[in-house]
Design an enzyme around this catalytic site. Sequence first.
Site, PDB file in Angstrom:
ATOM      1  N   GLN A 115       0.816  -1.211   0.000  1.00 52.37           N
ATOM      2  CA  GLN A 115       0.000   0.000   0.000  1.00 52.37           C
ATOM      3  C   GLN A 115       0.858   1.272   0.000  1.00 52.37           C
ATOM      4  OE1 GLN A 115      -3.584  -0.959   0.602  1.00 52.37           O
ATOM      5  NE2 GLN A 115      -3.944   0.938  -0.490  1.00 52.37           N
ATOM      6  N   LYS A 130      -2.670  -0.845   6.592  1.00 56.86           N
ATOM      7  CA  LYS A 130      -3.669  -1.874   6.285  1.00 56.86           C
ATOM      8  C   LYS A 130      -4.112  -2.503   7.583  1.00 56.86           C
ATOM      9  CE  LYS A 130      -5.480  -3.865   2.580  1.00 56.86           C
ATOM     10  NZ  LYS A 130      -5.577  -3.363   1.202  1.00 56.86           N
ATOM     11  N   ASP A 170     -11.837  -3.707   2.005  1.00 61.48           N
ATOM     12  CA  ASP A 170     -11.008  -4.650   1.250  1.00 61.48           C
ATOM     13  C   ASP A 170     -11.866  -5.916   1.203  1.00 61.48           C
ATOM     14  OD1 ASP A 170      -7.977  -4.782   0.253  1.00 61.48           O
ATOM     15  OD2 ASP A 170      -8.420  -6.735   1.100  1.00 61.48           O
ATOM     16  N   THR A 214     -11.792   0.503  -8.204  1.00 65.47           N
ATOM     17  CA  THR A 214     -10.657  -0.415  -8.368  1.00 65.47           C
ATOM     18  C   THR A 214     -10.779  -1.176  -9.693  1.00 65.47           C
ATOM     19  OG1 THR A 214     -10.684  -0.649  -5.967  1.00 65.47           O
ATOM     20  CG2 THR A 214      -9.221  -2.119  -7.182  1.00 65.47           C
ATOM     21  N   SER A 381     -10.457   6.853  -3.034  1.00 65.58           N
ATOM     22  CA  SER A 381     -10.621   7.121  -1.599  1.00 65.58           C
ATOM     23  C   SER A 381     -10.025   8.483  -1.263  1.00 65.58           C
ATOM     24  CB  SER A 381      -9.898   6.058  -0.765  1.00 65.58           C
ATOM     25  OG  SER A 381     -10.705   4.920  -0.609  1.00 65.58           O
TER      26      SER A 381
HETATM   27  N1  GLU Z   1      -8.250  -2.033  -0.028  1.00 65.77           N
HETATM   28  C1  GLU Z   1      -8.040  -1.229  -1.207  1.00 65.77           C
HETATM   29  C2  GLU Z   1      -6.631  -1.427  -1.713  1.00 65.77           C
HETATM   30  O1  GLU Z   1      -6.121  -2.529  -1.645  1.00 65.77           O
HETATM   31  C3  GLU Z   1      -8.467   0.219  -1.019  1.00 65.77           C
HETATM   32  C4  GLU Z   1      -7.854   0.956   0.114  1.00 65.77           C
HETATM   33  C5  GLU Z   1      -8.454   2.332   0.372  1.00 65.77           C
HETATM   34  O2  GLU Z   1      -9.337   2.763  -0.352  1.00 65.77           O
HETATM   35  O3  GLU Z   1      -7.987   2.958   1.329  1.00 65.77           O
HETATM   36  O4  GLU Z   1      -5.970  -0.542  -2.207  1.00 65.77           O
END
Ligand code: GLU
Length: 449
Positions: A115, A130, A170, A214, A381
């Site tokens: 991330q 995360k 997620d 996504t 986001s």
């Molecule tokens: N879980 C998503 C990712 O893997 C989105 C994370 C978010 O929007 O903060 O990037």
Amino acid sequence: MHVDVPAKVQEIYAEVLRRNPGEAEFHQAVREVLESLAVVLGRHSEYAEMKTIERICEPERQIIFRVPWQDDHGQVQINRGFRVEFNSALGPYKGGLRFHPSVNLGIVKFLGFEQIFKNALTGMPIGGGKGGSDFDPKNRSDAEVMRFCQSFMTELYRHLGEYTDVPAGDIGVGAREIGYLFGQYKRITNRYESGVITGKGLGWGGALVRREATGYGAAFFADAMMHARGESFEGRRVVISGSGNVAVYGIEKVHELGGVVVACSDSSGYVVDEKGIDLEILKQVKETERGRISEYADRVASAHYISQGSIWDVPCEVAMPSATQNELDGRDARTLARNGCQYVVEGANMPATPDAVSLFRASGIGFAPGKAANAGGVATSALEMQQNASRDRWSFEQSEAKLEEIMRGIHARCHETAEEYGSPGDLVLGANVAGFLQVAEAVHAHGLI
Ligand code: GLU
């Protein structure tokens, strides 16, 4: 100071292994980034001197907590909650929460590590983090999910804040869970702090296109890759694994861009529909009814369901693994190559194993790593945070145009960085180096912290 670069990188990796025993997915994610960084250390000896890579491999903070709750039968249940606040050089920690029985510290660290670089690539002011839990929302009632989310947030809230740490969804965490989590945060803090969590409902601070982002983003990224080779999605056969948020909206955008998605899956099997997946029926089965993918085949005459084997046995020109980590291995990669696959675009986080990635890179198949190709979710986001901060609301068209611009921008940056660092066309190297440089520069500027 003279630095023997490959030896230095080996040394850093050995230390990561020693300090984080048994965390296989975290090791894999670190290794994949480190393999790209020798070229960087060659040009930036200051990062070796200041141990910038070593610092980025060590999370700033790791929170592990007990989550007790009561199920519908009055039985006490205990799960484990995690939040790994990995790096805040570029902004507040940002990244999703995963609720799945496979979640453990190593999984959360791999996701948090990825991330950092993904978020850097978006160009938005967001750090990397995360979290999640080994809670399994499958077959749980809404009331059980709510009680679990409330207990989870009762501990987590003290670590969050719009300038501190901003979770989102997620796997296993969608609009329903975000609602319960936000409600409990608001209740405990007595603050309507919209920017503390993203993926909110549209009526209470959520942003248009976040749900689609996504999947749409991965399709835009794939499209940009194809355009760089003078090609397009038009008439191409596509396979997208998974049937969650990423897959569903990936299918939607691929169809709009002229491709035909002929297969998708869930954890029990996959469906093949030579006519192209009927999105309305897929959404009905997976989103409205929270059902199994086999039910799609029960309702669509042209579809059949296969419970054994691998979805990657289905011949395609474009593969978009969008289910979960390490879902596509070396054997699958060989099958895809043999069947004439030309592009592999990771919609999920680290879905291709190292063997599979090596094979794609060696055989000239266009390969897009998740930290670049699936960055559209977290980028949107950040757009949600932007709208919350200015108490504004953008239209669907405006938001989608911004997402598309961001994804094409990420592709261009990875492409150019790969060239600049002597590996034209290698988007793995391009993404790792471009993401790392952005973070490393900020880490370096902030001094020894
Ligand atoms: N879980 C998503 C990712 O893997 C989105 C994370 C978010 O929007 O903060 O990037």
